[in-house]
Structure formats: C-alpha cells, structure tokens
Design a protein around this motif. Sequence first.
Motif, PDB file in Angstrom:
ATOM      1  N   TYR A 187       2.115   0.918 -11.018  1.00 42.20           N
ATOM      2  CA  TYR A 187       1.269  -0.264 -11.242  1.00 42.20           C
ATOM      3  C   TYR A 187       2.118  -1.474 -11.606  1.00 42.20           C
ATOM      4  O   TYR A 187       1.846  -2.600 -11.154  1.00 42.20           O
ATOM      5  N   THR A 188       3.151  -1.286 -12.417  1.00 40.72           N
ATOM      6  CA  THR A 188       4.049  -2.395 -12.764  1.00 40.72           C
ATOM      7  C   THR A 188       4.726  -2.954 -11.526  1.00 40.72           C
ATOM      8  O   THR A 188       4.881  -4.173 -11.380  1.00 40.72           O
ATOM      9  N   SER A 189       5.116  -2.067 -10.628  1.00 42.89           N
ATOM     10  CA  SER A 189       5.725  -2.515  -9.381  1.00 42.89           C
ATOM     11  C   SER A 189       4.722  -3.266  -8.505  1.00 42.89           C
ATOM     12  O   SER A 189       5.071  -4.251  -7.849  1.00 42.89           O
ATOM     13  N   LEU A 213      -2.208   0.101   2.558  1.00 44.83           N
ATOM     14  CA  LEU A 213      -1.396   0.998   3.371  1.00 44.83           C
ATOM     15  C   LEU A 213      -0.196   0.301   4.005  1.00 44.83           C
ATOM     16  O   LEU A 213       0.890   0.905   4.101  1.00 44.83           O
ATOM     17  N   ARG A 214      -0.358  -0.955   4.416  1.00 44.28           N
ATOM     18  CA  ARG A 214       0.700  -1.621   5.177  1.00 44.28           C
ATOM     19  C   ARG A 214       1.563  -2.565   4.354  1.00 44.28           C
ATOM     20  O   ARG A 214       2.640  -2.959   4.800  1.00 44.28           O
ATOM     21  N   ILE A 215       1.083  -2.941   3.170  1.00 45.38           N
ATOM     22  CA  ILE A 215       1.843  -3.909   2.368  1.00 45.38           C
ATOM     23  C   ILE A 215       2.218  -3.326   1.008  1.00 45.38           C
ATOM     24  O   ILE A 215       3.397  -3.255   0.658  1.00 45.38           O
ATOM     25  N   LYS A 216       1.218  -2.901   0.269  1.00 46.04           N
ATOM     26  CA  LYS A 216       1.484  -2.485  -1.115  1.00 46.04           C
ATOM     27  C   LYS A 216       2.349  -1.231  -1.190  1.00 46.04           C
ATOM     28  O   LYS A 216       3.366  -1.196  -1.901  1.00 46.04           O
ATOM     29  N   ILE A 217       1.950  -0.192  -0.482  1.00 44.03           N
ATOM     30  CA  ILE A 217       2.697   1.067  -0.576  1.00 44.03           C
ATOM     31  C   ILE A 217       4.136   0.915  -0.091  1.00 44.03           C
ATOM     32  O   ILE A 217       5.067   1.387  -0.763  1.00 44.03           O
ATOM     33  N   PRO A 218       4.396   0.263   1.070  1.00 45.81           N
ATOM     34  CA  PRO A 218       5.812   0.074   1.458  1.00 45.81           C
ATOM     35  C   PRO A 218       6.612  -0.736   0.449  1.00 45.81           C
ATOM     36  O   PRO A 218       7.808  -0.470   0.248  1.00 45.81           O
ATOM     37  N   SER A 223       9.647   2.463  -6.420  1.00 46.60           N
ATOM     38  CA  SER A 223       8.994   3.072  -7.587  1.00 46.60           C
ATOM     39  C   SER A 223       8.525   4.490  -7.276  1.00 46.60           C
ATOM     40  O   SER A 223       8.598   5.384  -8.132  1.00 46.60           O
ATOM     41  N   LEU A 224       8.070   4.707  -6.053  1.00 48.92           N
ATOM     42  CA  LEU A 224       7.670   6.053  -5.660  1.00 48.92           C
ATOM     43  C   LEU A 224       8.862   7.005  -5.650  1.00 48.92           C
ATOM     44  O   LEU A 224       8.760   8.166  -6.060  1.00 48.92           O
ATOM     45  N   VAL A 225      10.011   6.498  -5.184  1.00 54.59           N
ATOM     46  CA  VAL A 225      11.232   7.310  -5.202  1.00 54.59           C
ATOM     47  C   VAL A 225      11.615   7.647  -6.640  1.00 54.59           C
ATOM     48  O   VAL A 225      12.000   8.782  -6.948  1.00 54.59           O
TER      49      VAL A 225
END
Length: 311
Positions: A187-189, A213-218, A223-225
């Motif tokens: 969320y911070t990211s 899906l196309r902007i936020k997650i990429p 942060s996901l890593v």
Amino acid sequence: MTSARRRSYGVKGAPYAFLLPATVLFALFFALPIGYAVWLSLHKVKVSGLGLGAGARSEVWAGLENYTDSLTDPELLAGALRVLGYGCIVVPVMLGLALLFALMLDSEKVRLAPFTRLAIFLPYAIPGVVAALLWGFLYLPSVSPFFYVLDALGLPQPDLLDGGPLYGALSNIAIWGGTGFNMIVIYTSLRAIPAEVHEAAKLDGATPLQTALRIKIPMVAPSLVLTFFFSIIATLQVFNEPTTLKPLTNSVSTTWSPLMKVYRDAFGTGDIYRAAAEAVIIALATLVLSFGFLRAANRRNRQDARHGGAR
C-alpha cells in the motif's frame, strides 16, 4: 600537529565512529554466534569406556560428518517437505490477499480507510505464540465456538488438527498474522505512484480494474519482490505455529519442521553439534533460495527495462 590537521582527521574519522557501535553489535550478536555454530558443527563428542568419570567424554574434530548425517537424516528431509507444502499454501495466499487489500484501500471509493488499514494490520502486532495459541483453541472441538455452531446446525465437524487439514490450520495462522504487514508495504508503494499517472489513465478511459492490472501492479513490482523475499525466509524458519499447536494434537511431531528438529536435537537429546550442523544447513538453504530469487527478479527487471527502452 596543527589544529587544521586535527580537524581534518576528525572529519575523516567521524563516519567510522558512527559505524563503530553497529559494527560491534553485529560482531557480538550476529557474526560471533554464526562462527561458533560453524565451529560446533565441525566437532562431536567422543565417549571413552562407559562414559563415566572425568575425561570420559571429550570433544574431537568431526569434519563434515555432522553435515553428511544431517543431509541423509529422513526426519530432516521429511520436515523440509512438510515446510515446502506449507509454504506453497502460505506464500501465494498471503501475498495475494495483501495485494488485494492494498488495491482496495488505494481505491478512491473506499470508506473508513484508516480504520480498515488498522484492522488488517492489527493481527501482525499480536505475538506469533499468542496468535497460534488462540487459533489452537479455536481449532479444538471441545472448546471452539465454531464447532458448537456446527454441532447445533447438525453439520459435520472436521478435525483441523489431523492429517491434511493440519496444513490449512497452520497456514491460516501465518496468513492471518502476516497479511497485514505485506499489505502495508504494498500500500505504501501504491501511494507513491504519481497522481499524474492516475489522471492519464482516466483520460484514456481505463477502468479501475484495468488501472490496477496494467499500471498499479507493474509499478509496485519491487514491493512484491520484497514481500515475497521476506515470506520465503519466514516460511523456511517456521517454528512458533507448529510448536505451539503440538500439545493440542498428536499429528505435530517434535521434528515437524527443520527448526523444530534443530531444537529437539539441541535441547531434547543434547546433541548440540548435530543441531549446529542442521542450523547451518537451514541457513545456507535460506540464503541460496532467497538470493536466487532476488537474482532472478533483478534479471527479469533488467530484461523488461531493455525491452521498454527498445520500444
């Protein structure tokens, strides 16, 4: 020595003076224990005669004997397989929920966002042993209110502390406690994404789902890593949950996880040399898997950057 030269030495030595406390603490509480564990893992106890009297037990050089015995120990290998199955449940579900909650909180339509963030994060603030104990009593049919409701409704009451459901019961504790921390990181990211990016997506007619899906997650991939990296380490070092639930069921043995076997060998059977070798093996496995994942993730990021530059 002139005052100017003394000031020059003082300025140059200031960074080292600031680093000295951290270096001393690192050496005393990290490097030294690791070195001592490695030293223990290369030794063993030699028993002379009946093992009675002074000098009957002596510490001798063992080389890699403790390591070969540990790597061929079926109990340690079985514990590693159990942790692998446990991790296959915990890591994807926990990170998936953390990402989902972070995206929901980042939505413009969310209400009571501060309270919701606190409610999701609060389980992480509860100590792991306390959380495992609370969930353990909720799993027990004789005291659990959930089993009382199932019994009142005439529904079957599954034994969550035996067989396959045990993995789900243990995973639920870890997911419940760790989702909030990972959600805060993601969320911070998300909040760091420039507002111009969201405005451009709206002008292009992107729906909230397409934006996610196309902007936020990429854009929050780093942060996901990071959260995946932390989750791998936590999974390989699982100890609190099965140890706390062990008195409540016979399905959790003293060697259910590799760290539980280390504890059993060190403090149960008193073989600290074998336990030290097992601890070193677990540490090396954690190091290899973690940095292997980070290297693969960095390689993927560099490839994406090159492809993006080529376009």
